[in-house]
Design an enzyme around this catalytic site. Structure first.
Site, PDB file in Angstrom:
ATOM      1  N   ASP A  60     -21.613   8.500 -14.597  1.00 46.18           N
ATOM      2  CA  ASP A  60     -20.553   8.128 -15.529  1.00 46.18           C
ATOM      3  C   ASP A  60     -21.165   7.543 -16.808  1.00 46.18           C
ATOM      4  OD1 ASP A  60     -18.782   8.856 -13.552  1.00 46.18           O
ATOM      5  OD2 ASP A  60     -18.460   6.812 -12.842  1.00 46.18           O
ATOM      6  N   LYS A  61     -20.414   7.599 -17.888  1.00 45.23           N
ATOM      7  CA  LYS A  61     -20.894   7.127 -19.201  1.00 45.23           C
ATOM      8  C   LYS A  61     -21.551   5.752 -19.128  1.00 45.23           C
ATOM      9  CE  LYS A  61     -19.107   5.526 -23.643  1.00 45.23           C
ATOM     10  NZ  LYS A  61     -17.892   5.161 -24.393  1.00 45.23           N
TER      11      LYS A  61
END
EC number: 5.4.99.-
Length: 324
Positions: A142-143
């Site tokens: 995830d970011k």
């Protein structure tokens, strides 16, 4: 098998009895899973993917025993641009590279993130990677999750790494700080799918894909736990969803986190650090896999990022201040 060139694809497969009677595009997606359905469908229409030497349509039914032959050129994937974005590369050879991803770096271009991603950085670092599906990205973080990711530099490496991920022979171990005090470790076996109420959220749902996480306690604090999680599967947001499901959401998780838990009489510094932690406290700490060409077992470890270390320090200080 593929021939020597990474740009030319030559594959063949016999349709197993179990798959017989389905549409050609459905069978091809299962036999040549390293390529997208849309790419395979285009190749069928172009006559590059044949059945017993005959050109047929994507929707035509194919029977067990038929031989599929794929002969195609691997074209650049999408209209992506190379960008000079710094990469923390912890290992690299001619087949793969392992990077330590910082918080805030999106892995793959998508709506709202057309560029400035890890993929754009990879194209600048190694331009030939444009010939590998998804520019060699075989799994994602995830970011705002930090830590280790493996990237394939060739078609051969990409295919074999995807196979390892599917067989679960890639070991991915994460560390996180969760809200609540976990008494002992455990196993979470709960399917994950997209939430029916909020499309950007994933959720434990009966119709979801199988997902298994194993967690154990590293350190307990007054209202939090430093936890290690090993993934068997790799679903979107898996650790964040699973830990929330068992009542221990990650510190800083804006999407799944729920309410803050502040230990009573905690210091102002501690309260502020918990409230303002800028992301989910999740780090991909260890990565272990078989080298896709040599077969050698390889292992990497990523040190905890500064913000994570600082929060652990404050949690330990808070615990010690109230011992006895």
């Amino acid at each position: 098998m593929s021939n020597d060139s990474d740009l030319t694809i030559q594959l063949n497969a016999q349709v197993p009895t179990a798959l017989g009677g389905q549409r050609l595009d459905q069978i091809a997606a299962q036999l040549f899973g390293e390529y997208s359905r849309s790419r395979l469908s285009s190749w069928i229409k172009e006559g590059r993917l044949t059945v017993d030497g005959e050109v047929v349509r994507p929707r035509d039914i194919v029977h067990g025993g038929a031989v599929l032959l794929l002969e195609a050129e691997q074209e650049a994937q999408g209209e992506w641009i190379a960008q000079d974005i710094p990469l923390n590369i912890v290992y690299e050879d001619e087949h793969l590279l392992v990077i330590d991803k910082p918080a805030g770096l999106v892995v793959h271009p998508a709506a709202g993130h057309a560029d400035g991603t890890l993929l754009n950085a990879l194209l600048h670092h190694f331009p030939d990677i444009i010939n590998v599906p998804r520019a060699g990205i075989v799994h994602r973080l995830d970011k705002d999750t930090t830590g280790l990711m493996v990237v394939a530099k060739t078609m051969q490496a990409q295919t074999r790494l995807v196979e390892q991920l599917q067989k679960r022979s890639v070991s991915r171990i994460y560390e996180c700080i969760v809200i609540g005090v976990i008494t002992s470790g455990g196993k979470i076996d709960a399917p994950i799918g997209r939430s029916s109420s909020q499309r950007q959220r994933m959720a434990v749902t009966d119709g979801g894909k199988p997902a298994v996480s194993h967690y154990r306690v590293l350190e307990r604090y007054r209202s939090h736990t430093y936890t290690r999680v090993k993934l068997e599967s790799g679903r979107t947001h898996q650790i964040r969803v699973h830990m929330t499901h068992v009542g221990f959401p990650l510190v800083g998780d804006q999407l799944y986190g729920g309410r803050f838990r502040i230990p009573p009489a905690a210091s102002q510094t501690m309260v502020q650090a918990l409230k303002e932690f800028p992301r989910q406290a999740l780090h991909a700490r260890f990565l272990e896999l078989d080298h896709p060409v040599t077969g050698q077992r390889m292992k990497w470890e990523s040190p905890l990022p500064e913000d994570f270390v600082w929060l652990l320090t404050l949690l330990r200080q808070d615990r010690e201040a109230f011992v006895g």
